[in-house]
Write a protein that holds these residues in place. Structure first.
Motif: not given
Length: 169
Positions: A108-135
């Motif tokens: 999840g999000t924490g795992t994403f952030n851990t890899f991003l903060e370590g500057n390990f990520v080379t590729d990202i696929y963002f699947n953007i859904s047409p919803i607005i959420t507070a969660h």
């Protein structure tokens, strides 16, 4: 090592979490995810995502039968079925020793952030859904110095979402 994040994002930027009832993914998005992780052959997920995975019915778990899963835990955690690591570098070393040249990061999000903060990520696929959420989660919240640059490698309008493919610049 190519390290690929696949994240499902709301139109307002929140990371959609797998255990939220209103964060259902379009089938085409799930199909892309399954195809990618099966092609790569491995997947790193956090503890909460793993606990959700364990609740899936057997026919859903069977979709991952050819995928080697590693759990990234930021606190003591034991799995009798999957390897557990405590740092991204341990996951990278584990898969490198097995001959993999790519790693899929499934959340999840924490795992994403851990890899991003370590500057390990080379590729990202963002699947953007047409919803607005507070969660949902936020990327880059744990490290105020985070400032990574990616460039757009592709985009695709999918059934019910837009997919952006970013690569490290």
């Amino acid at each position: 090592m190519k390290i690929i994040i696949v994240a499902n994002i709301a139109a307002n930027g929140k990371v959609l979490v797998s255990d939220h009832p209103h964060h259902q993914l379009p089938q085409e998005t799930m199909d892309f995810y399954l195809k990618l992780v099966n092609q790569i052959g491995n997947l790193v997920i956090g503890v909460r995502t793993f606990e959700n995975f364990e609740k899936f019915p057997d026919h859903v778990k069977a979709l991952f039968k050819n995928v080697e899963i590693v759990v990234l835990a930021d606190k003591p955690f034991i799995s009798s079925t999957y390897p557990v690591v405590n740092k991204p570098t341990e996951a990278i070393d584990y898969f490198s020793k097995k001959g993999f040249t790519e790693i899929a990061i499934g959340g999840g999000t924490g795992t994403f952030n851990t890899f991003l903060e370590g500057n390990f990520v080379t590729d990202i696929y963002f699947n953007i859904s047409p919803i607005i959420t507070a969660h949902g989660g936020s990327l880059g919240t744990d490290n105020s110095n985070l400032n990574l640059r990616f460039k757009l490698a592709g985009s695709e309008l999918r059934d019910g979402s837009v997919q952006l493919h970013l690569i490290k610049s």
